[in-house]
Design a protein around this motif. Sequence first.
Motif, short mmCIF file in Angstrom:
data_model
loop_
_atom_site.label_atom_id
_atom_site.label_comp_id
_atom_site.label_asym_id
_atom_site.label_seq_id
_atom_site.Cartn_x
_atom_site.Cartn_y
_atom_site.Cartn_z
N VAL A 96 -8.63 -22.80 -3.53
CA VAL A 96 -7.68 -21.71 -3.35
C VAL A 96 -8.46 -20.41 -3.15
CG1 VAL A 96 -7.49 -21.16 -5.81
CG2 VAL A 96 -5.53 -20.75 -4.31
N SER A 97 -7.82 -19.43 -2.58
CA SER A 97 -8.46 -18.13 -2.37
C SER A 97 -8.87 -17.49 -3.69
CB SER A 97 -7.50 -17.20 -1.63
OG SER A 97 -7.97 -15.87 -1.64
N TYR A 136 -3.05 -27.33 2.71
CA TYR A 136 -3.60 -27.69 4.01
C TYR A 136 -4.62 -28.81 3.81
CZ TYR A 136 -1.57 -23.37 5.81
OH TYR A 136 -0.70 -22.38 6.18
N GLY A 137 -4.47 -29.88 4.58
CA GLY A 137 -5.36 -31.01 4.43
C GLY A 137 -5.69 -31.68 5.74
N PRO A 138 -6.49 -32.74 5.68
CA PRO A 138 -6.98 -33.40 6.89
C PRO A 138 -5.95 -34.35 7.48
CG PRO A 138 -7.87 -34.46 4.94
CD PRO A 138 -7.10 -33.27 4.45
N PRO A 139 -6.10 -34.67 8.78
CA PRO A 139 -5.18 -35.59 9.46
C PRO A 139 -5.52 -37.05 9.16
CG PRO A 139 -6.85 -34.86 10.98
CD PRO A 139 -7.10 -34.11 9.70
N GLU A 184 -9.22 -31.49 12.31
CA GLU A 184 -10.56 -31.91 11.87
C GLU A 184 -11.49 -30.74 11.56
OE1 GLU A 184 -11.34 -34.81 11.12
OE2 GLU A 184 -10.12 -36.23 12.24
N ASN A 185 -11.06 -29.52 11.90
CA ASN A 185 -11.92 -28.35 11.72
C ASN A 185 -11.66 -27.72 10.35
OD1 ASN A 185 -13.35 -25.97 11.83
ND2 ASN A 185 -12.56 -25.33 13.82
N ASP A 186 -12.56 -28.00 9.39
CA ASP A 186 -12.37 -27.49 8.04
C ASP A 186 -12.46 -25.97 7.98
OD1 ASP A 186 -11.96 -30.03 7.06
OD2 ASP A 186 -14.07 -30.35 6.60
N ASN A 187 -13.15 -25.36 8.93
CA ASN A 187 -13.21 -23.89 8.94
C ASN A 187 -11.83 -23.28 9.16
OD1 ASN A 187 -16.04 -23.31 8.54
ND2 ASN A 187 -16.38 -24.24 10.55
N LEU A 188 -10.94 -24.02 9.85
CA LEU A 188 -9.58 -23.54 10.05
C LEU A 188 -8.84 -23.46 8.71
CD1 LEU A 188 -7.29 -22.70 11.93
CD2 LEU A 188 -6.75 -25.13 12.24
N ILE A 189 -9.09 -24.43 7.82
CA ILE A 189 -8.47 -24.38 6.49
C ILE A 189 -8.97 -23.16 5.73
CG2 ILE A 189 -8.19 -25.58 4.30
CD1 ILE A 189 -8.40 -28.21 5.74
N GLN A 192 -9.90 -20.33 6.92
CA GLN A 192 -9.23 -19.16 7.48
C GLN A 192 -7.79 -19.04 6.98
OE1 GLN A 192 -9.63 -19.58 11.72
NE2 GLN A 192 -11.87 -19.63 11.63
N ARG A 193 -7.09 -20.17 6.87
CA ARG A 193 -5.70 -20.14 6.42
C ARG A 193 -5.60 -19.78 4.94
NH1 ARG A 193 -2.76 -25.20 9.66
NH2 ARG A 193 -2.94 -24.23 11.72
N LEU A 194 -6.58 -20.20 4.15
CA LEU A 194 -6.58 -19.84 2.74
C LEU A 194 -6.88 -18.36 2.56
CD1 LEU A 194 -8.37 -22.90 1.09
CD2 LEU A 194 -5.96 -22.56 1.57
N GLU A 195 -7.72 -17.81 3.41
CA GLU A 195 -7.98 -16.37 3.37
C GLU A 195 -6.72 -15.58 3.70
OE1 GLU A 195 -12.03 -14.82 4.73
OE2 GLU A 195 -11.81 -16.65 5.90
N ALA A 196 -5.89 -16.14 4.60
CA ALA A 196 -4.69 -15.44 5.05
C ALA A 196 -3.54 -15.57 4.05
CB ALA A 196 -4.25 -15.97 6.41
#
Length: 345
Positions: A117-118, A169-172, A224-229, A231-235
């Motif tokens: 979590v953030s 947010y999790g993986p596919p 598959e891009n964990d960096n996207l998760i 970014q979403r946690l930062e937001a």
Amino acid sequence: MSLRTLSVSALALVAVSATVAAARDEIRIVGSSTVFPYTQAVAEQFANNTGAPSPIVESTGTGGGMKIFCGGVGEQHPDITGASRAMKASEYELCQANGVTEVTEALIGFDGLSLVVSRDNEFDWDLSLADIYLAMAAQVPVEGKWADNPYKKWNEINADLPAIDILAYGPPPTSGTRDAWVELAIHGGCEELDYVKEGGFDSKWVKENCSRMRTDGPFVEAGENDNLIVQRLEADKNALGIFGYSFLYENLDKLKGVKIEGVEPTIDSIADKSYPVSRPLYFYVKNAHRGVIANLNEFIEEYMSDDALEAGGYLAERGLVALAEERRIELQDAVLNAKSMTAPE
């Protein structure tokens, strides 16, 4: 440790060279997004040490990587795939059917499936596996019956949790991280439920009824891009994310681990197995490409070096939990000498 080079007979080399016709210049690697940062680190170290072209490393997910890797032998097919779970029997059979008959399996270390979590979130999170199941699974017990998950807020499943919307947010499904999360966290949480324990349901029932993640909003597949998760946690400071420990380790300035059963994900808690959601990490080598694809043997030697794999090595600095010394030496021997794996059970 002095690295051993792979000895290949002249006859075998001729046969392999005939199989892999026009060798390309760059090593090609596909597979797990969790293993990706470790393989990328080895690729950079290898290129810096040798001056050779840096291997091309693609994050395709474990399942996608296996499909590509097992597609065949030759320069159009990758040399290595990373995996955040062991190769499945069906994947091994696909490899065999497509002529990928000699594959070496390398268990390189361990990873904790981190729930994060953030740092802007001020709640002291500590979730049981049952809490996780009730928040994220497609079906749960509702008034004594097995039904679609009705829970929308964390405090609806546990009064000690905050009255905020459940959002994780999790993986596919193609991801090895998803496979491991379902097996370790979701199945584990289902088994903790009174409904399951008092009903006498066995592991087969759990697998058949407790494997689906919910699709009504509180659990979101983030690709598959964990960096996207990240970014979403930062937001959204109230959202939780699921990925391998290395991504938490690399973003400790932005994120913090959520305790599971009272234990935070750390290198020590993953190594001593006190953290309840940990797993092995692998890569697989196509042995028909050794000695044919330029620099592949040398790259494998770098990956198997003590500098990379020891507890104080550069992969541990990136979050990999190292193997014990005896197990590491066995791994290095098997991989450097191209020991082929047997069919998974």
